[in-house]
Design an enzyme around this catalytic site. Structure first.
Site, PDB file in Angstrom:
ATOM      1  N   HIS A  17       0.145   1.512   6.051  1.00 56.58           N
ATOM      2  CA  HIS A  17      -0.789   0.470   5.609  1.00 56.58           C
ATOM      3  C   HIS A  17      -1.387  -0.249   6.812  1.00 56.58           C
ATOM      4  CE1 HIS A  17       2.004   0.324   1.896  1.00 56.58           C
ATOM      5  NE2 HIS A  17       0.863   0.793   1.453  1.00 56.58           N
ATOM      6  N   LYS A  41       3.979  -1.481 -11.388  1.00 54.77           N
ATOM      7  CA  LYS A  41       5.283  -1.244 -10.768  1.00 54.77           C
ATOM      8  C   LYS A  41       6.143  -2.503 -10.892  1.00 54.77           C
ATOM      9  CE  LYS A  41       2.947   1.717  -7.509  1.00 54.77           C
ATOM     10  NZ  LYS A  41       2.480   1.916  -6.130  1.00 54.77           N
ATOM     11  N   ARG A  90      -4.249   9.630   2.167  1.00 54.83           N
ATOM     12  CA  ARG A  90      -3.266  10.278   3.038  1.00 54.83           C
ATOM     13  C   ARG A  90      -3.285  11.786   2.910  1.00 54.83           C
ATOM     14  NH1 ARG A  90       1.426   7.248   0.352  1.00 54.83           N
ATOM     15  NH2 ARG A  90      -0.101   7.575  -1.297  1.00 54.83           N
ATOM     16  N   SER A 128       5.803   3.519   0.046  1.00 55.24           N
ATOM     17  CA  SER A 128       6.743   2.395  -0.012  1.00 55.24           C
ATOM     18  C   SER A 128       8.029   2.749  -0.735  1.00 55.24           C
ATOM     19  CB  SER A 128       6.070   1.190  -0.671  1.00 55.24           C
ATOM     20  OG  SER A 128       4.962   0.789   0.091  1.00 55.24           O
TER      21      SER A 128
HETATM   22  N1  COA Z   1       0.552   4.311   4.199  1.00 54.48           N
HETATM   23  C1  COA Z   1       1.704   4.346   3.543  1.00 54.48           C
HETATM   24  N2  COA Z   1       1.802   4.290   2.230  1.00 54.48           N
HETATM   25  C2  COA Z   1       0.670   4.172   1.540  1.00 54.48           C
HETATM   26  C3  COA Z   1      -0.585   4.130   2.144  1.00 54.48           C
HETATM   27  C4  COA Z   1      -0.617   4.205   3.538  1.00 54.48           C
HETATM   28  N3  COA Z   1      -1.758   4.166   4.221  1.00 54.48           N
HETATM   29  N4  COA Z   1      -1.516   4.019   1.192  1.00 54.48           N
HETATM   30  C5  COA Z   1      -0.876   4.002   0.040  1.00 54.48           C
HETATM   31  N5  COA Z   1       0.446   4.096   0.238  1.00 54.48           N
HETATM   32  C6  COA Z   1       1.498   4.185  -0.772  1.00 54.48           C
HETATM   33  C7  COA Z   1       1.895   2.865  -1.298  1.00 54.48           C
HETATM   34  O1  COA Z   1       2.910   2.284  -0.554  1.00 54.48           O
HETATM   35  C8  COA Z   1       2.330   3.224  -2.679  1.00 54.48           C
HETATM   36  O2  COA Z   1       3.644   3.717  -2.634  1.00 54.48           O
HETATM   37  P1  COA Z   1       4.643   3.597  -3.859  1.00 54.48           P
HETATM   38  O3  COA Z   1       3.963   4.235  -5.036  1.00 54.48           O
HETATM   39  O4  COA Z   1       5.819   4.337  -3.382  1.00 54.48           O
HETATM   40  O5  COA Z   1       4.901   2.126  -4.089  1.00 54.48           O
HETATM   41  C9  COA Z   1       1.390   4.360  -3.051  1.00 54.48           C
HETATM   42  O6  COA Z   1       1.004   4.909  -1.852  1.00 54.48           O
HETATM   43  C10 COA Z   1       0.119   3.962  -3.719  1.00 54.48           C
HETATM   44  O7  COA Z   1       0.084   2.648  -3.932  1.00 54.48           O
HETATM   45  P2  COA Z   1      -0.860   1.483  -3.342  1.00 54.48           P
HETATM   46  O8  COA Z   1      -1.769   1.919  -2.287  1.00 54.48           O
HETATM   47  O9  COA Z   1      -0.008   0.288  -3.096  1.00 54.48           O
HETATM   48  O10 COA Z   1      -1.713   1.276  -4.461  1.00 54.48           O
HETATM   49  P3  COA Z   1      -1.213   0.979  -5.856  1.00 54.48           P
HETATM   50  O11 COA Z   1      -1.490   2.237  -6.565  1.00 54.48           O
HETATM   51  O12 COA Z   1       0.141   0.422  -5.968  1.00 54.48           O
HETATM   52  O13 COA Z   1      -2.212  -0.204  -6.155  1.00 54.48           O
HETATM   53  C11 COA Z   1      -4.095  -1.235  -7.144  1.00 54.48           C
HETATM   54  C12 COA Z   1      -3.265   0.022  -6.932  1.00 54.48           C
HETATM   55  C13 COA Z   1      -3.300  -2.514  -7.069  1.00 54.48           C
HETATM   56  C14 COA Z   1      -5.198  -1.249  -6.132  1.00 54.48           C
HETATM   57  C15 COA Z   1      -4.676  -1.045  -8.556  1.00 54.48           C
HETATM   58  O14 COA Z   1      -3.619  -0.897  -9.465  1.00 54.48           O
HETATM   59  C16 COA Z   1      -5.535  -2.198  -8.986  1.00 54.48           C
HETATM   60  O15 COA Z   1      -6.682  -2.286  -8.581  1.00 54.48           O
HETATM   61  N6  COA Z   1      -4.981  -3.076  -9.839  1.00 54.48           N
HETATM   62  C17 COA Z   1      -5.720  -4.215 -10.354  1.00 54.48           C
HETATM   63  C18 COA Z   1      -6.123  -3.972 -11.815  1.00 54.48           C
HETATM   64  C19 COA Z   1      -7.403  -3.190 -11.873  1.00 54.48           C
HETATM   65  O16 COA Z   1      -8.451  -3.585 -11.403  1.00 54.48           O
HETATM   66  N7  COA Z   1      -7.319  -2.034 -12.525  1.00 54.48           N
HETATM   67  C20 COA Z   1      -8.432  -1.121 -12.659  1.00 54.48           C
HETATM   68  C21 COA Z   1      -8.472  -0.190 -11.487  1.00 54.48           C
HETATM   69  S1  COA Z   1      -9.662   1.074 -11.728  1.00 54.48           S
END
Ligand code: COA
Length: 164
Positions: A17, A41, A90, A128
């Site tokens: 990140h 989550k 990624r 994560s």
């Molecule tokens: N390096 C390491 N890990 C990474 C990464 C990076 N560069 N980029 C993503 N990840 C990992 C995250 O840690 C996460 O791991 P986990 O699943 O083991 O916890 C996973 O990849 C993806 O998660 P993340 O990037 O945190 O995104 P998310 O999917 O949890 O979050 C939101 C998504 C919050 C952006 C999305 O749910 C959202 O926009 N929510 C608001 C409600 C909304 O508007 N919904 C409509 C969306 S269309």
């Protein structure tokens, strides 16, 4: 001023990140790291803990701030006057989910563009959940997260073990 939101769960924030944050900070005038409060989550760290944890590790970027949000990402982006959403790509496996999210967000808010940045290849396998699992089983996470995050993870694991 070009403002971008980098949203995510960040439970916890990793070097992957942080690599994306550094790249975004070079491109945009202002980057707001948005910690999602209502993630599907069930995070290990509270919203406040995740915000504080990220603040502690982005200090060297003066144009990066950290905040949390509830509800739709595009509504939050509009409130913050952001015109871009930054996401890290990624591997090919990220593509389908990211594609759907980007197109949905574009449908919801035409003025906001999703920008994909590729983290350093060293971090492409990282997420994560893996970091949490290693920490919960007492493994060494120092190559995945900064020392501040490692300490917070260790404290969380100690507190959980004390309760058990
Ligand atoms: N390096 C390491 N890990 C990474 C990464 C990076 N560069 N980029 C993503 N990840 C990992 C995250 O840690 C996460 O791991 P986990 O699943 O083991 O916890 C996973 O990849 C993806 O998660 P993340 O990037 O945190 O995104 P998310 O999917 O949890 O979050 C939101 C998504 C919050 C952006 C999305 O749910 C959202 O926009 N929510 C608001 C409600 C909304 O508007 N919904 C409509 C969306 S269309």
């Amino acid at each position: 001023m070009r403002i971008a939101i980098y949203p995510g769960t960040f439970d916890p924030v990793t070097y992957g990140h942080l690599d994306v944050i550094a790249r975004a900070a070079d491109i945009f005038d202002k980057v707001i790291v948005g910690v999602a409060e209502n993630s599907a989550k069930r995070p290990l760290f509270t919203d406040l803990e995740r915000v504080q944890m990220i603040r502690a590790v982005v200090r060297k970027h003066p144009n990066v701030s950290v905040d949390s949000f509830q509800g739709l990402l595009v509504s939050y982006a509009k409130r913050k006057k952001a015109t871009a959403i930054v996401r890290g790509l990624r591997a090919v496996s990220d593509f389908e989910y990211e594609f759907q999210m980007a197109l949905t967000n574009r449908k919801l808010a035409r003025g906001i563009t999703t920008v994909f940045l590729m983290p350093h290849e060293e971090y492409t396998y990282l997420n994560s959940s893996i970091v949490r699992e290693i920490a919960l089983f007492g493994g060494d996470v120092s190559t995945f997260v900064p020392p501040e995050v490692r300490r917070m993870l260790a404290r969380k694991v100690r507190a959980m073990n004390a309760r058990a």
